[in-house]
Design an enzyme around this catalytic site. Structure first.
Site, PDB file in Angstrom:
ATOM      1  N   CYS A  99       0.822  -1.215   0.000  1.00 12.57           N
ATOM      2  CA  CYS A  99       0.000   0.000   0.000  1.00 12.57           C
ATOM      3  C   CYS A  99       0.853   1.260   0.000  1.00 12.57           C
ATOM      4  O   CYS A  99       0.299   2.372  -0.057  1.00 12.57           O
ATOM      5  CB  CYS A  99      -0.883   0.054   1.244  1.00 12.57           C
ATOM      6  SG  CYS A  99      -1.914  -1.379   1.498  1.00 12.57           S
ATOM      7  N   HIS A 117      -5.959   1.446   5.404  1.00 10.06           N
ATOM      8  CA  HIS A 117      -6.536   0.652   4.318  1.00 10.06           C
ATOM      9  C   HIS A 117      -7.228  -0.556   4.929  1.00 10.06           C
ATOM     10  O   HIS A 117      -6.617  -1.288   5.707  1.00 10.06           O
ATOM     11  CB  HIS A 117      -5.426   0.193   3.367  1.00 10.06           C
ATOM     12  CG  HIS A 117      -5.899  -0.739   2.296  1.00 10.06           C
ATOM     13  ND1 HIS A 117      -7.052  -0.514   1.573  1.00 10.06           N
ATOM     14  CD2 HIS A 117      -5.385  -1.903   1.819  1.00 10.06           C
ATOM     15  CE1 HIS A 117      -7.215  -1.494   0.695  1.00 10.06           C
ATOM     16  NE2 HIS A 117      -6.229  -2.351   0.829  1.00 10.06           N
ATOM     17  N   HIS A 119      -9.971  -4.019   4.221  1.00  7.98           N
ATOM     18  CA  HIS A 119     -10.698  -4.911   3.320  1.00  7.98           C
ATOM     19  C   HIS A 119     -12.089  -5.185   3.889  1.00  7.98           C
ATOM     20  O   HIS A 119     -12.680  -6.222   3.609  1.00  7.98           O
ATOM     21  CB  HIS A 119      -9.937  -6.230   3.152  1.00  7.98           C
ATOM     22  CG  HIS A 119      -8.691  -6.128   2.325  1.00  7.98           C
ATOM     23  ND1 HIS A 119      -7.932  -7.220   1.988  1.00  7.98           N
ATOM     24  CD2 HIS A 119      -8.072  -5.062   1.761  1.00  7.98           C
ATOM     25  CE1 HIS A 119      -6.892  -6.832   1.263  1.00  7.98           C
ATOM     26  NE2 HIS A 119      -6.949  -5.527   1.113  1.00  7.98           N
ATOM     27  N   GLU A 141     -26.302  10.701  11.076  1.00  7.68           N
ATOM     28  CA  GLU A 141     -25.509  11.432  12.067  1.00  7.68           C
ATOM     29  C   GLU A 141     -24.013  11.181  11.900  1.00  7.68           C
ATOM     30  O   GLU A 141     -23.195  12.085  12.096  1.00  7.68           O
ATOM     31  CB  GLU A 141     -25.949  11.012  13.477  1.00  7.68           C
ATOM     32  CG  GLU A 141     -25.158  11.640  14.606  1.00  7.68           C
ATOM     33  CD  GLU A 141     -25.435  13.128  14.794  1.00  7.68           C
ATOM     34  OE1 GLU A 141     -26.375  13.643  14.156  1.00  7.68           O
ATOM     35  OE2 GLU A 141     -24.702  13.772  15.568  1.00  7.68           O
ATOM     36  N   HIS A 197     -12.531  -4.654  -3.368  1.00 10.51           N
ATOM     37  CA  HIS A 197     -11.240  -4.670  -2.690  1.00 10.51           C
ATOM     38  C   HIS A 197     -11.323  -4.063  -1.278  1.00 10.51           C
ATOM     39  O   HIS A 197     -11.051  -4.742  -0.298  1.00 10.51           O
ATOM     40  CB  HIS A 197     -10.237  -3.917  -3.580  1.00 10.51           C
ATOM     41  CG  HIS A 197      -8.857  -3.817  -3.026  1.00 10.51           C
ATOM     42  ND1 HIS A 197      -7.749  -3.617  -3.812  1.00 10.51           N
ATOM     43  CD2 HIS A 197      -8.394  -3.868  -1.763  1.00 10.51           C
ATOM     44  CE1 HIS A 197      -6.664  -3.563  -3.044  1.00 10.51           C
ATOM     45  NE2 HIS A 197      -7.037  -3.715  -1.801  1.00 10.51           N
TER      46      HIS A 197
END
Lengths: 236, 236, 236, 236
Positions: A99, A117, A119, A141, A197
């Site tokens: 990443c 990140h 999944h 909210e 992903h």
């Protein structure tokens, strides 16, 4: 690799809020939320000119501080002619998170201090039920917990949350350009969904990246529930 | 801020049941239930003339006793001409929970000793599938865990549970009046749902506020499941 | 209450497998499974002529050994003319679990050594989607984890699991007779479902009561999922 | 049983990564994921010529190192004329896991170093909604966490994941032949689903077995969600 590069000094600290301590702790917490199972997902933290990143392809809930990479910021993207530069690498056969170039987008384009990140299945289901280029939801909210561009002022309850969805690629690194394009096209978005992903979310620091990821994940989850129940997800 | 106001004496205790210890512990537990993610939700505890309240906009699962505000009770609502009064404020750049005026409703109108606010998705889904002004469910054992008005005798299995639903507002504080109106209109209700937002639940003490929130959250969850499965939620 | 009755000797032990230590530990675990929230549900353990039972109406995940009641077994059911007999009562204002007469059914009719009561939503949803007097499911591996009558030999994968469903009553104690009738009518059942309420499951000891409750809860959950997905739950 | 066979030397170690320490720890973690409730499921680890296996029919989240069996590898399958050979057996009335012959398939046919068996409801629901002989899903990032044959190179995002589904049998041991046949017929599969029962997944070591089980379980779960939502699970 120079001996300096394998030094533990940059990642060993008795401060529980040191990035090299926080990343393992937060990854354990994210694992329980189903965000980083199967070695996927993670979090990076940037403190000024240093970026702390976890390894690729390891069990995220079992990371230790000595597994953390430290990179100088800024630096140009690696190319066939230039390698990525490190301040510290684990003295093991590990590779930095795939990443990394995506996290870098959040630093370069948003001046973020942290990027997460996941999944999460809620994110993935959202990308399947919103089959266009953007996830939208209004009148919730939890929208108030998300900030403009991820690093600006908080959204209002009356704002419609929009998050771009980009198409997945076989290699995670290849998402860099389409993610950057989406960030330019949607300058107010606090994250980018990747179809089939997961999601990238950033903030000015790890707290704001984490709480915004929680808010967005909540919105993906309830958005999916609403859509499946036939409840409109955007009101006029 | 006077030095007295920043004193830790009101929030440092070796008693695990001291409100300043309980609030952090309970918030960690609520986080695991999905009630207070993304800085939302929380719990306040009133012991006689002292009210213990968490800060606004922080990660609720990471609160420490020194982050707790202590306010005297009773006091008039703050206005353009009068500020809220504190016995103790954290020596940090923190603001008291935005739920404070809502919590105050439970003290003033029900003599509650504790009030809990969650962003539970079960509560929010209930407000979406019950689109009128009230959530109703009958013939569920868990109804017996809820008390009349939140502070009275326990409901019977034969009672139909009714909880008013008020409309959300952009600023949490602005819910004060409509919540109070709903409490007057539904004097037997143990809480108030806020559409697209969450729920407020109170009790005579933290145990009863917590167990009633658990029972109500259970009823929201199973009510939503029943409605989606086509099972009637109220029997005649 | 005699001083003997308030003695802690029967409930204080350094053995983690002592019933007065196990009940609090197991209740904490059941709380995480959603079986005993809101003070509902619980577990009792009988060791020979002593029965260990938790209090009524308390947070089950916060029980301590000193909260445990100890009753002699056997004893006749209390009546307007006879009180329940105790070997030990907590020196607090507590009442024994309202499930006591139901637990007693499992001792008297099945010679059980432990009985568990949950308010699991999977159990309740099963009683709503199976609207007749019995829950049935076949051809699931987890059926093999359930024993004939709860205390006999294990069921085979080829057996159809049957569990009677009785109707709920306003007072938990009033379920005693209909539960006993169901146990007589369905002599092979390892538990009894209570419509809109939960389930009672027993075994020869706490391990077998617990693992059978896990298997049955799994079967309720997957049975509900199958029914909602249009998959037949019993094969011929 | 010889005294050597009851020796604790093979299972007592201060190394947290020793198989006899890992198996209990991982089983506790799997329990929280709902993979091994009700005594079902488990994990075995093979280190060279030694195989570490948990007992059958016990609460998997409460296993201790002294409960672990150690078997020599390779050895021929037991028959009416030959018994299974052990290097170490617990000095209790325990039997080795009924999964032993299935785990052995993964060693013999894939040279696996670890094999995991779960009763995950996601796996079982997948076998009910995919009613043919194979589970298939494509275009999911988590596919990249699964390896060819479980022990080879990682799959690509562009690969369609295929996992054979075999029919359940009353005795777990009797799955041995049909599982082996499926492994021969689907040489690239990283696991075998058992209809109405669960899944077996293997890898070259415990980390890879575990992370692949996580990825596959994720794919079962999201595949079921997609199918129920009417979203195609395989793209052309």
């Amino acid at each position: 690799m120079s001996s300096a590069e394998t030094s533990d000094a940059l990642v060993i600290s008795s401060d529980p809020l040191h990035p090299a301590n926080l990343i393992p702790e937060l990854c354990r917490s994210f694992y329980k939320l189903g965000w980083v199972t199967g070695t996927g997902g993670g979090i990076c933290i940037r403190v000024g000119d240093k970026v702390f990143i976890a390894p690729s392809g390891v069990q995220k809930e079992r990371i230790e501080p000595i597994h953390i990479f430290v990179l100088p910021y800024p630096q140009v993207a690696p190319s066939p002619h230039t390698d990525r530069v490190f301040l510290r690498r684990p003295a093991m056969n590990l590779k930095e998170s795939a990443c990394t170039p995506l996290f870098w987008n959040s630093f370069d384009l948003r001046n973020a201090g942290s990027c997460i990140h996941t999944h999460s299945q809620h994110a993935v289901m959202a990308t399947l039920l919103w089959d266009g280029p953007v996830f939208t939801i209004s009148h919730q909210e939890m929208i108030k917990g998300v900030r403009i561009a991820g690093t600006g002022a908080a959204l209002s309850y009356l704002d419609t949350l929009e998050l771009p969805i980009i198409e997945n690629t076989p290699n995670e690194e290849d998402l860099k350009d389409s993610m950057a394009e989406a960030m330019v096209k949607y300058p107010n978005a606090a994250g980018v969904l990747v179809r089939r992903h997961g999601v990238y979310v950033w903030g000015t620091d790890w707290e704001k990246a984490k709480t915004q990821t929680e808010c967005l994940d909540y919105l993906f989850e309830i958005g999916v529930k609403m859509k499946l129940a036939g409840v409109p997800t955007v009101l006029n």
